[in-house]
Design a protein around this motif. Structure first.
Motif, short mmCIF file in Angstrom:
data_model
loop_
_atom_site.label_atom_id
_atom_site.label_comp_id
_atom_site.label_asym_id
_atom_site.label_seq_id
_atom_site.Cartn_x
_atom_site.Cartn_y
_atom_site.Cartn_z
N ARG A 1 0.84 -1.21 0.00
CA ARG A 1 0.00 0.00 0.00
C ARG A 1 0.87 1.25 0.00
O ARG A 1 0.57 2.23 -0.68
CB ARG A 1 -0.95 -0.02 1.20
N ALA A 2 1.99 1.22 0.72
CA ALA A 2 2.91 2.37 0.71
C ALA A 2 3.52 2.56 -0.66
O ALA A 2 3.73 3.70 -1.12
CB ALA A 2 3.99 2.18 1.78
N ARG B 1 0.87 4.21 -2.83
CA ARG B 1 0.73 5.63 -2.44
C ARG B 1 1.88 6.46 -2.98
O ARG B 1 1.72 7.64 -3.27
CB ARG B 1 0.70 5.76 -0.91
#
Ligand SMILES: [Zn+2]
Length: 282
Positions: A44-45, A48
């Motif tokens: 997810r990082a 992002r």
């Protein structure tokens, strides 16, 4: 080198003249990342940060891989650092994520820092590896990704491939079975490394101690070597814990005793290039 993701066709069309802005990067998810099931958080990082995962590689890092990836450490000069890295990284699965996107190198570094700030628990529990220099990225990617058809196109960098040499220390392989020592200390260095307490030197207590702080210019080996000489008779396990604790705490009392003994201790640390030290009240 299995992959559940289709090949990324644009990878093969990157012009070789593109030396600095290579849109590729990688992150290594270390064994603790997989064990703690943090891959989803890391991915997810990555998203992002504007990056895509174009290939995944399950790898089990070997001691030879450790020495290829971090050649700034060698067995004669950095046996302690390598013994800890072997314990931390080898023998259990890791995963290499091949990443693609604008300014991928900087974006991957940001992901690494974000993940570590959220999940890192100590010096040998920092979850992910990513290169700090473009030259290091290109060299390590060649080692980690070079065996996959999709990923084998070499990364490009106009920086030197090798990181600067790191200060060496004594070859402690002559003094101890380092793998056994690391096994013994391993539970004590998860999370904040245990504080073993200061060594008592000669002379009556002055109410003062020599403190050792964190010094990124030093290595575990150079620091333990300095302590080995500055704290006469210190046990190797004690010196290793003092070095690791001071690196994490920023200021650990390493010696108490008489004024002359403390002054000798400080002088010896300085002789070994240790600057992050001084006397203070206990
Ligand atoms: Zn691949």
């Amino acid at each position: 080198m299995g992959s559940g993701i289709p090949p990324e066709p644009t990878l093969r069309r990157i012009p070789k003249v593109c030396l600095v802005d290579d849109p590729r990067a990688f992150l290594l998810l270390k064994p603790d990342c997989l064990r703690l099931k943090l891959s989803g958080s890391v991915e997810r990082a990555i998203i992002r940060a504007g990056l895509r995962i174009v290939c995944r590689h399950r790898v089990t890092v070997s001691p030879a891989d450790v020495r290829h990836l971090w050649p700034e450490y060698d067995d004669a000069g950095h046996p302690l650092a390598l013994a800890f890295l072997d314990r931390y990284l080898t023998g259990e699965p890791s995963e290499v994520l091949h990443l693609y996107g604008q300014d991928a190198f900087e974006a991957a570094r940001r992901v690494k820092r974000e993940v570590r700030s959220r999940h890192a628990e100590g010096p040998f529990a920092n979850v992910v590896h990513g290169a700090e220099r473009r030259g290091e990225m290109a060299r390590q990617a060649g080692h980690l990704l070079g065996r996959c058809d999709v990923c084998a196109e070499p990364f490009h960098s106009d920086e030197p491939p090798l990181n600067p040499a790191r200060p060496p220390g004594r070859d402690f392989r002559e003094d101890a079975d380092l793998a056994a020592l690391v096994d013994e200390l391993w539970p004590l260095v998860q999370g904040v490394p245990a504080d073993p307490g200061p060594v008592r030197l000669e002379g009556g207590d002055t109410g003062q101690a020599v403190y050792l702080g964190s010094d990124r210019e030093q290595t575990l080996d150079s620091t333990v070597t300095a302590l080995w000489h500055a704290l006469p008779g210190v046990e190797l396990r004690h010196a290793v814990l003092l070095a690791l604790h001071s690196g994490w705490s920023g200021g650990t009392p390493i010696a108490v005793g008489g004024r002359r003994a403390l002054d000798d201790c400080l002088r010896t640390l300085h002789t070994h290039g240790v600057r992050a030290c001084g006397k203070g009240v206990t």
